[in-house]
Scaffold this motif. Structure first.
Motif, PDB file in Angstrom:
ATOM      1  N   ASN A 118      -4.306  13.858  -1.828  1.00 35.23           N
ATOM      2  CA  ASN A 118      -3.869  12.601  -1.229  1.00 35.23           C
ATOM      3  C   ASN A 118      -4.219  11.456  -2.166  1.00 35.23           C
ATOM      4  O   ASN A 118      -5.272  11.463  -2.797  1.00 35.23           O
ATOM      5  N   ALA A 119      -3.336  10.484  -2.221  1.00 35.87           N
ATOM      6  CA  ALA A 119      -3.581   9.302  -3.048  1.00 35.87           C
ATOM      7  C   ALA A 119      -3.124   8.062  -2.298  1.00 35.87           C
ATOM      8  O   ALA A 119      -2.186   8.107  -1.503  1.00 35.87           O
ATOM      9  N   GLU A 120      -3.833   6.969  -2.548  1.00 31.90           N
ATOM     10  CA  GLU A 120      -3.464   5.681  -1.964  1.00 31.90           C
ATOM     11  C   GLU A 120      -3.598   4.611  -3.039  1.00 31.90           C
ATOM     12  O   GLU A 120      -4.629   4.528  -3.715  1.00 31.90           O
ATOM     13  N   VAL A 121      -2.541   3.836  -3.208  1.00 31.07           N
ATOM     14  CA  VAL A 121      -2.505   2.776  -4.208  1.00 31.07           C
ATOM     15  C   VAL A 121      -2.288   1.452  -3.488  1.00 31.07           C
ATOM     16  O   VAL A 121      -1.397   1.335  -2.642  1.00 31.07           O
ATOM     17  N   THR A 122      -3.104   0.482  -3.825  1.00 32.01           N
ATOM     18  CA  THR A 122      -2.941  -0.873  -3.302  1.00 32.01           C
ATOM     19  C   THR A 122      -2.629  -1.772  -4.488  1.00 32.01           C
ATOM     20  O   THR A 122      -3.283  -1.669  -5.532  1.00 32.01           O
ATOM     21  N   GLY A 123      -1.621  -2.619  -4.326  1.00 31.46           N
ATOM     22  CA  GLY A 123      -1.272  -3.492  -5.430  1.00 31.46           C
ATOM     23  C   GLY A 123      -0.309  -4.586  -5.039  1.00 31.46           C
ATOM     24  O   GLY A 123      -0.025  -4.796  -3.863  1.00 31.46           O
ATOM     25  N   VAL A 182       0.874  -1.171   0.000  1.00 28.58           N
ATOM     26  CA  VAL A 182       0.000   0.000   0.000  1.00 28.58           C
ATOM     27  C   VAL A 182       0.911   1.220   0.000  1.00 28.58           C
ATOM     28  O   VAL A 182       1.755   1.378   0.883  1.00 28.58           O
ATOM     29  N   ILE A 183       0.750   2.068  -1.005  1.00 29.41           N
ATOM     30  CA  ILE A 183       1.570   3.266  -1.150  1.00 29.41           C
ATOM     31  C   ILE A 183       0.658   4.479  -0.974  1.00 29.41           C
ATOM     32  O   ILE A 183      -0.364   4.593  -1.661  1.00 29.41           O
ATOM     33  N   THR A 184       1.017   5.362  -0.046  1.00 25.49           N
ATOM     34  CA  THR A 184       0.249   6.586   0.165  1.00 25.49           C
ATOM     35  C   THR A 184       1.155   7.783  -0.070  1.00 25.49           C
ATOM     36  O   THR A 184       2.372   7.684   0.047  1.00 25.49           O
ATOM     37  N   PRO A 211      11.058  -5.360 -11.905  1.00 28.59           N
ATOM     38  CA  PRO A 211       9.891  -5.294 -11.021  1.00 28.59           C
ATOM     39  C   PRO A 211       8.755  -4.521 -11.687  1.00 28.59           C
ATOM     40  O   PRO A 211       8.985  -3.530 -12.380  1.00 28.59           O
ATOM     41  N   VAL A 212       7.534  -4.998 -11.494  1.00 28.19           N
ATOM     42  CA  VAL A 212       6.353  -4.307 -12.007  1.00 28.19           C
ATOM     43  C   VAL A 212       5.313  -4.226 -10.893  1.00 28.19           C
ATOM     44  O   VAL A 212       5.219  -5.110 -10.052  1.00 28.19           O
ATOM     45  N   LEU A 213       4.563  -3.139 -10.896  1.00 26.17           N
ATOM     46  CA  LEU A 213       3.496  -2.954  -9.926  1.00 26.17           C
ATOM     47  C   LEU A 213       2.171  -3.221 -10.616  1.00 26.17           C
ATOM     48  O   LEU A 213       1.874  -2.624 -11.648  1.00 26.17           O
ATOM     49  N   GLN A 214       1.402  -4.132 -10.052  1.00 24.21           N
ATOM     50  CA  GLN A 214       0.065  -4.424 -10.552  1.00 24.21           C
ATOM     51  C   GLN A 214      -0.914  -3.694  -9.642  1.00 24.21           C
ATOM     52  O   GLN A 214      -1.125  -4.090  -8.501  1.00 24.21           O
ATOM     53  N   ILE A 215      -1.480  -2.603 -10.132  1.00 21.09           N
ATOM     54  CA  ILE A 215      -2.370  -1.778  -9.319  1.00 21.09           C
ATOM     55  C   ILE A 215      -3.728  -2.450  -9.207  1.00 21.09           C
ATOM     56  O   ILE A 215      -4.364  -2.773 -10.213  1.00 21.09           O
ATOM     57  N   GLU A 216      -4.165  -2.663  -7.963  1.00 23.80           N
ATOM     58  CA  GLU A 216      -5.467  -3.275  -7.720  1.00 23.80           C
ATOM     59  C   GLU A 216      -6.517  -2.230  -7.362  1.00 23.80           C
ATOM     60  O   GLU A 216      -7.678  -2.370  -7.714  1.00 23.80           O
ATOM     61  N   GLU A 217      -6.093  -1.193  -6.645  1.00 24.19           N
ATOM     62  CA  GLU A 217      -7.035  -0.156  -6.218  1.00 24.19           C
ATOM     63  C   GLU A 217      -6.317   1.179  -6.157  1.00 24.19           C
ATOM     64  O   GLU A 217      -5.170   1.256  -5.738  1.00 24.19           O
ATOM     65  N   LEU A 218      -7.000   2.227  -6.573  1.00 25.43           N
ATOM     66  CA  LEU A 218      -6.447   3.570  -6.545  1.00 25.43           C
ATOM     67  C   LEU A 218      -7.499   4.492  -5.950  1.00 25.43           C
ATOM     68  O   LEU A 218      -8.617   4.580  -6.458  1.00 25.43           O
ATOM     69  N   ASN A 219      -7.145   5.148  -4.840  1.00 23.37           N
ATOM     70  CA  ASN A 219      -8.058   6.055  -4.153  1.00 23.37           C
ATOM     71  C   ASN A 219      -7.422   7.434  -4.147  1.00 23.37           C
ATOM     72  O   ASN A 219      -6.300   7.590  -3.690  1.00 23.37           O
ATOM     73  N   ILE A 220      -8.130   8.426  -4.661  1.00 22.14           N
ATOM     74  CA  ILE A 220      -7.595   9.782  -4.719  1.00 22.14           C
ATOM     75  C   ILE A 220      -8.482  10.702  -3.896  1.00 22.14           C
ATOM     76  O   ILE A 220      -9.675  10.835  -4.177  1.00 22.14           O
ATOM     77  N   ALA A 221      -7.894  11.318  -2.876  1.00 22.50           N
ATOM     78  CA  ALA A 221      -8.560  12.292  -2.015  1.00 22.50           C
ATOM     79  C   ALA A 221      -9.802  11.733  -1.341  1.00 22.50           C
ATOM     80  O   ALA A 221     -10.596  12.485  -0.813  1.00 22.50           O
ATOM     81  N   GLY A 222      -9.991  10.424  -1.366  1.00 26.34           N
ATOM     82  CA  GLY A 222     -11.108   9.805  -0.682  1.00 26.34           C
ATOM     83  C   GLY A 222     -12.475  10.169  -1.243  1.00 26.34           C
ATOM     84  O   GLY A 222     -13.482   9.972  -0.582  1.00 26.34           O
ATOM     85  N   VAL A 223     -12.516  10.712  -2.442  1.00 25.68           N
ATOM     86  CA  VAL A 223     -13.792  11.117  -3.032  1.00 25.68           C
ATOM     87  C   VAL A 223     -13.913  10.567  -4.449  1.00 25.68           C
ATOM     88  O   VAL A 223     -12.950  10.086  -5.027  1.00 25.68           O
ATOM     89  N   MET A 224     -15.099  10.697  -5.002  1.00 22.46           N
ATOM     90  CA  MET A 224     -15.328  10.290  -6.380  1.00 22.46           C
ATOM     91  C   MET A 224     -14.395  11.105  -7.275  1.00 22.46           C
ATOM     92  O   MET A 224     -14.362  12.333  -7.188  1.00 22.46           O
TER      93      MET A 224
END
Length: 115
Positions: A43-48, A30-32, A57-70
């Motif tokens: 703010n951004a949060e990436v889960t992968g 989880v990268i914030t 190395p490669v990052l497979q992004i599973e979820e991306l949340n930006i500023a906690g809003v739509m």
């Protein structure tokens, strides 16, 4: 790892992200942090997952949340592109070919061979 990331951004103030923090979990990362999008810092949060493919190395992004809003898709696409570009730091012709990356809560173990 986080101390090295802090030093990277301190020495490269033109990078479009700040305050990056990496949390390791079993088989997941989880990268914030804060990213600059169209002149605004959010703010951004990436889960992968991190894997080795074709010796790099490669990052497979599973979820991306930006500023906690739509968030509009084009903003998410821009952040995802920045993240994937940041992962290109490992040269494809580097003498160490990565074969496997294992993520655990307190460490990363890499397997590979010398070319």
């Amino acid at each position: 790892l986080n101390a090295e990331l802090a030093a990277l951004w301190q020495n490269n103030p033109d990078l479009p992200y700040r305050n990056v923090w990496v949390n390791l979990m079993r088989d997941q990362v989880v990268i914030t942090g804060r990213v600059s999008i169209m002149g605004f810092e959010v703010n951004a949060e990436v889960t992968g997952k991190v894997a080795a493919r074709d010796c790099v190395p490669v990052l497979q992004i599973e979820e991306l949340n930006i500023a906690g809003v739509m968030t509009p898709r084009f903003v998410k696409d821009q952040v995802e592109q920045m993240i994937l570009e940041a992962m290109t730091w490992y040269p494809a012709d580097y003498p160490l070919c990565l074969e496997q990356i294992v993520l655990e809560e307190t460490r990363v173990t890499t397997y590979g061979y010398r070319r």
